[in-house]
Design a protein around this motif. Structure first.
Motif, PDB file in Angstrom:
ATOM      1  N   ARG B  34      11.615  27.216  15.209  1.00 43.28           N
ATOM      2  CA  ARG B  34      12.755  27.922  15.791  1.00 43.28           C
ATOM      3  C   ARG B  34      13.877  26.952  16.170  1.00 43.28           C
ATOM      4  O   ARG B  34      13.616  25.837  16.591  1.00 43.28           O
ATOM      5  N   PHE B  72       6.693  35.316   8.382  1.00 40.48           N
ATOM      6  CA  PHE B  72       7.811  35.349   9.316  1.00 40.48           C
ATOM      7  C   PHE B  72       7.277  35.674  10.696  1.00 40.48           C
ATOM      8  O   PHE B  72       6.666  36.722  10.897  1.00 40.48           O
ATOM      9  N   GLY B  74       8.240  36.822  13.856  1.00 36.07           N
ATOM     10  CA  GLY B  74       9.354  37.418  14.586  1.00 36.07           C
ATOM     11  C   GLY B  74       9.040  37.544  16.066  1.00 36.07           C
ATOM     12  O   GLY B  74       8.001  37.076  16.547  1.00 36.07           O
ATOM     13  N   ASP B  75       9.940  38.162  16.785  1.00 37.02           N
ATOM     14  CA  ASP B  75       9.747  38.519  18.200  1.00 37.02           C
ATOM     15  C   ASP B  75       9.270  37.335  19.034  1.00 37.02           C
ATOM     16  O   ASP B  75       8.305  37.442  19.787  1.00 37.02           O
ATOM     17  N   HIS B  96      14.864  45.050   5.227  1.00 35.26           N
ATOM     18  CA  HIS B  96      15.120  44.949   6.653  1.00 35.26           C
ATOM     19  C   HIS B  96      15.200  43.476   7.089  1.00 35.26           C
ATOM     20  O   HIS B  96      15.844  43.143   8.074  1.00 35.26           O
ATOM     21  N   PHE B  97      14.528  42.621   6.323  1.00 35.80           N
ATOM     22  CA  PHE B  97      14.573  41.194   6.658  1.00 35.80           C
ATOM     23  C   PHE B  97      15.784  40.507   6.042  1.00 35.80           C
ATOM     24  O   PHE B  97      16.396  39.647   6.657  1.00 35.80           O
ATOM     25  N   LYS B 100      19.437  40.598   7.715  1.00 33.62           N
ATOM     26  CA  LYS B 100      19.294  40.895   9.142  1.00 33.62           C
ATOM     27  C   LYS B 100      18.579  39.766   9.884  1.00 33.62           C
ATOM     28  O   LYS B 100      19.000  39.340  10.943  1.00 33.62           O
ATOM     29  N   ARG B 101      17.445  39.303   9.329  1.00 33.55           N
ATOM     30  CA  ARG B 101      16.691  38.267  10.023  1.00 33.55           C
ATOM     31  C   ARG B 101      16.762  36.934   9.287  1.00 33.55           C
ATOM     32  O   ARG B 101      16.721  35.880   9.902  1.00 33.55           O
ATOM     33  N   HIS B 130      22.748  47.111   8.080  1.00 34.76           N
ATOM     34  CA  HIS B 130      21.631  47.033   9.019  1.00 34.76           C
ATOM     35  C   HIS B 130      21.859  47.818  10.293  1.00 34.76           C
ATOM     36  O   HIS B 130      20.957  47.966  11.106  1.00 34.76           O
ATOM     37  N   PRO B 184      21.440  36.788  11.854  1.00 39.82           N
ATOM     38  CA  PRO B 184      20.103  36.409  11.392  1.00 39.82           C
ATOM     39  C   PRO B 184      19.477  35.331  12.277  1.00 39.82           C
ATOM     40  O   PRO B 184      20.193  34.593  12.957  1.00 39.82           O
ATOM     41  N   GLU B 185      18.141  35.293  12.240  1.00 41.27           N
ATOM     42  CA  GLU B 185      17.447  34.245  12.993  1.00 41.27           C
ATOM     43  C   GLU B 185      17.302  32.978  12.162  1.00 41.27           C
ATOM     44  O   GLU B 185      17.118  31.895  12.683  1.00 41.27           O
ATOM     45  N   MET B 217      19.991  29.702  15.978  1.00 45.06           N
ATOM     46  CA  MET B 217      19.233  30.093  14.783  1.00 45.06           C
ATOM     47  C   MET B 217      18.613  28.867  14.116  1.00 45.06           C
ATOM     48  O   MET B 217      18.959  27.731  14.409  1.00 45.06           O
TER      49      MET B 217
END
Lengths: 328, 337
Positions: B34, B72, B74-75, B96-97, B100-101, B130, B184-185, B217
């Protein structure tokens, strides 16, 4: 943009003048004139004339004894006043003879163009998005078949098959009882019932060609980065194909709208002869053979005007949809 | 470093061609922590770009993902990681990824933006794919804010510009705005600086650094430029012929490169330690074509430390030579044991 439009509109005038001159020269090129071919037909029919005197008389009566530039200028002058001239063969004003037939030609060509686009677009897109798949190869095969069969042959085959298996005659655009009738609902339905045959015959090659071109254009665009970028954004595949590569791949078609229609009108002459269509093409062919110069000239001018105006419309349309053109 | 955001495990990709199957990527594994930049470096054809595409599951035919996982997390690491490769490439789940992510920008900013759509249209699209609740006007306002954030002058005016009206550097910034629109992350940048000239490149790298700080990010930065990698990344993954040959923190890799390939790469760059007029080191030979790769270690035919019977017998594993510093070379066989 306005300035560009005005410039383009003004340019049409010299272009059409030049075309009229060229058309005239081409029509004058074969040896002899209408009187020569008229006398030959009379002789074939058994009528005997006393040679030179009659010919000279006819020439003087029809104004064919004047030098070519006088005849050209007279013709041009009439054209500018909207008078297409007088057909020596039909002994009637050209405008009267050609109007209904030209409208039928336009109708057939327009219907064929719409059919071609409606069929070719989805198939082209389908084919390009599944390159080298079984379905793509099948479409390609059928496409080549459609491209390589001459139109008139296809017309003959269809006439034969319809006669043999459906026991109907599919020539012409109207049934016997409607040929000379006034337009009515019955005649319209009859017309539509006949229209599909020439549309299919004329449309097959066009459809096959359009599929090939669209497929090639689209394959070029699909491999570009902006498509990959759109995919990476999370756009749904069908949406992104329609929004990005298809949008750009159709530009060549927009630029061709202008001359597709006149091209189809003049390109289907042989098909019209084979199918016995009462369109302008066979009339033109006949006029050339009889050296009925006013009629042939009117046909060429009408096609030319359609082409020139069509190309102008295409260019304007292209500038509207493609910003890259607009900024040049 | 914080916990991991993305984990690539044993990723293999091949391209069946008429001449045979090209194994473009072989069992590639690495992690993206991260809020960290990971640099992937390697020469053309080493498989770095296709690896990047596999992370979004957008490898195009005839390319084929043969195996591996892209996990991935997430969260903030809570919950089970999801394997992006297990999703249908054209399905709704993976979409969705995408964007967006995990967002991606590509090499050539000229061709990455559609020539017939405005910049504003393409940014607004990224937002509204999204989040369907965003109105057109709202998307426009957010697009202006994004263009401001990436440092484009007169952002409101630029919304209605087409890509060909922008300079190379501006285009790259606009592309960045498109990619960042859905917040996005992870940002994957595939050679983003290759097509722009050096002064603009430096400004662009500053921009990426700033955006990362502000948006927290992760970035996966793919390039063949070792200088760029040194400047921007904290972790470096070195690839050669479709394999990871060395992974480590940037300082370690630059100070103590372990793999002979990495060592030679660094010696081929001029710097202040190399006396003038001494020839720079070269790697002998050329990258082999995909059908005549050497047996065993992929670098064996060009390696100065080549050991017959060992290096051409098997592909060496990735040895952990130092803490978090791995190299795929038999030289480190004993160290690891």
């Amino acid at each position: 943009m306005t300035e560009y439009l005005i410039r383009r509109l003004l340019l049409i005038v010299p272009v059409l003048l030049l075309i009229s001159l060229l058309a005239f020269i081409v029509m004058e090129a074969p040896p002899g004139d209408f009187v020569t071919s008229y006398m030959m037909r009379q002789a074939e029919a058994g009528a005997l004339f006393d040679g030179a005197g009659v010919e000279e008389g006819l020439r003087a009566m029809w104004g064919l004894d004047k030098p070519w530039y006088v005849r050209y200028l007279r013709w041009l002058g009439n054209l500018l006043r909207g008078d297409l001239g007088y057909s020596l063969f039909w002994q009637a004003p050209v405008g009267e003879i050609i109007a209904s037939r030209f409208i039928l030609s336009m109708t057939v060509a327009l219907a064929a163009t719409v059919l071609v686009w409606v069929i070719a677009f989805p198939i082209g897109i389908y084919s390009a998005t599944r390159q080298y798949s079984l379905s793509d190869n099948a479409v390609t095969f059928v496409g080549f078949l459609g491209l390589s069969i001459p139109n008139f042959l296809l017309a003959l085959i269809m006439m034969y098959l319809a006669n043999r298996f459906l026991n109907i005659s599919i020539g012409g655009l109207f049934s016997q009882k409607y040929v000379t009738a006034e337009w009515s609902w019955g005649k319209l339905l009859d017309f539509l019932g006949h229209l599909w045959v020439p549309i299919i015959v004329i449309g097959v090659a066009g459809t096959a060609g359009l599929i090939r071109i669209l497929r090639a254009n689209l394959l070029d665009e699909i491999s570009k980065s902006y498509v990959e970028m759109a995919r990476a954004k999370g756009l749904r595949e069908t949406v992104l194909i329609m929004k990005y590569p298809v949008r750009i791949a159709i530009n060549p078609f927009i630029s061709s709208i202008g001359w597709v229609l006149p091209g189809m009108i003049s390109g289907d002459v042989i098909v019209s002869v084979v199918l016995g269509l009462p369109t302008a093409g066979p009339l033109f062919l006949q006029a050339l053979r009889q050296q009925d110069m006013m009629l042939a000239g009117a046909y060429i001018m009408l096609i030319s005007i359609c082409t020139v105006v069509g190309i102008l419309l295409s260019d304007i349309l292209l500038a509207v949809v493609d910003p890259r053109i607009r900024y040049h | 470093m914080d916990g991991k955001l993305l984990e690539v495990k044993d990723l293999s990709i091949s391209f069946p061609t008429e001449a045979g199957v090209i194994r473009a990527v072989n069992e590639v594994s690495f992690e993206v922590p991260r809020r960290t930049t990971v640099g992937v470096v390697g020469e053309s054809g080493c498989g770095k770009s296709v690896t990047a595409r596999a992370l979004l599951n957008i490898v195009q035919p005839p390319g084929r993902i043969d195996g591996g996982e892209v996990l991935f997390h997430g969260d903030d690491g809570a919950g089970e990681p999801v394997d992006l490769l297990s999703m249908a490439p054209k399905g709704a789940a993976i979409r969705h990824f995408r964007g967006k992510r995990i967002a991606m920008i590509f090499q050539d900013p000229m061709t990455c933006l559609s020539p017939v759509h405005t910049v504003g249209n393409q940014i607004a699209e990224s937002i509204r794919i999204h989040d369907r609740d965003v109105s057109a006007g709202e998307a426009r306002d957010r697009a202006v804010a994004l263009l401001t954030e990436v440092g484009i002058p007169n952002p409101a005016g630029r919304l209605d510009s087409y890509s060909f009206e922008l300079s190379g550097g501006m285009r790259q910034r606009a592309l960045m705005a498109v990619a960042l629109a859905a917040e996005p992350e992870l940002l994957i940048a595939d050679e983003p600086t290759t097509a722009i000239d050096v002064t603009i490149q430096a400004k662009f790298l500053d921009l990426i650094g700033r955006l990362q700080d502000e948006r927290h990010m992760s970035i996966l930065f793919i390039t063949h430029d070792l200088g760029v990698i040194a400047e921007i990344s904290r972790v470096v993954v070195v690839m050669y012929l479709g394999r990871v040959v060395e992974v480590g923190r940037v300082e370690e890799i630059y100070e103590r490169p372990l793999h002979p390939y990495t060592q030679l790469l660094f010696r081929s760059i001029p710097n202040e330690h190399v006396p003038r007029k001494t020839p720079l080191a070269q790697i002998k030979g050329v990258v082999p074509d995909p059908f005549s790769r050497p047996p065993g270690c992929p670098f064996s035919d060009r390696c100065p430390s080549f050991v017959q019977g060992t290096c051409d017998a098997a592909v060496p594993p990735l040895y952990e030579v130092e803490e978090q510093h791995h190299a795929r070379c038999f030289l480190y066989d004993e160290v690891d044991a």
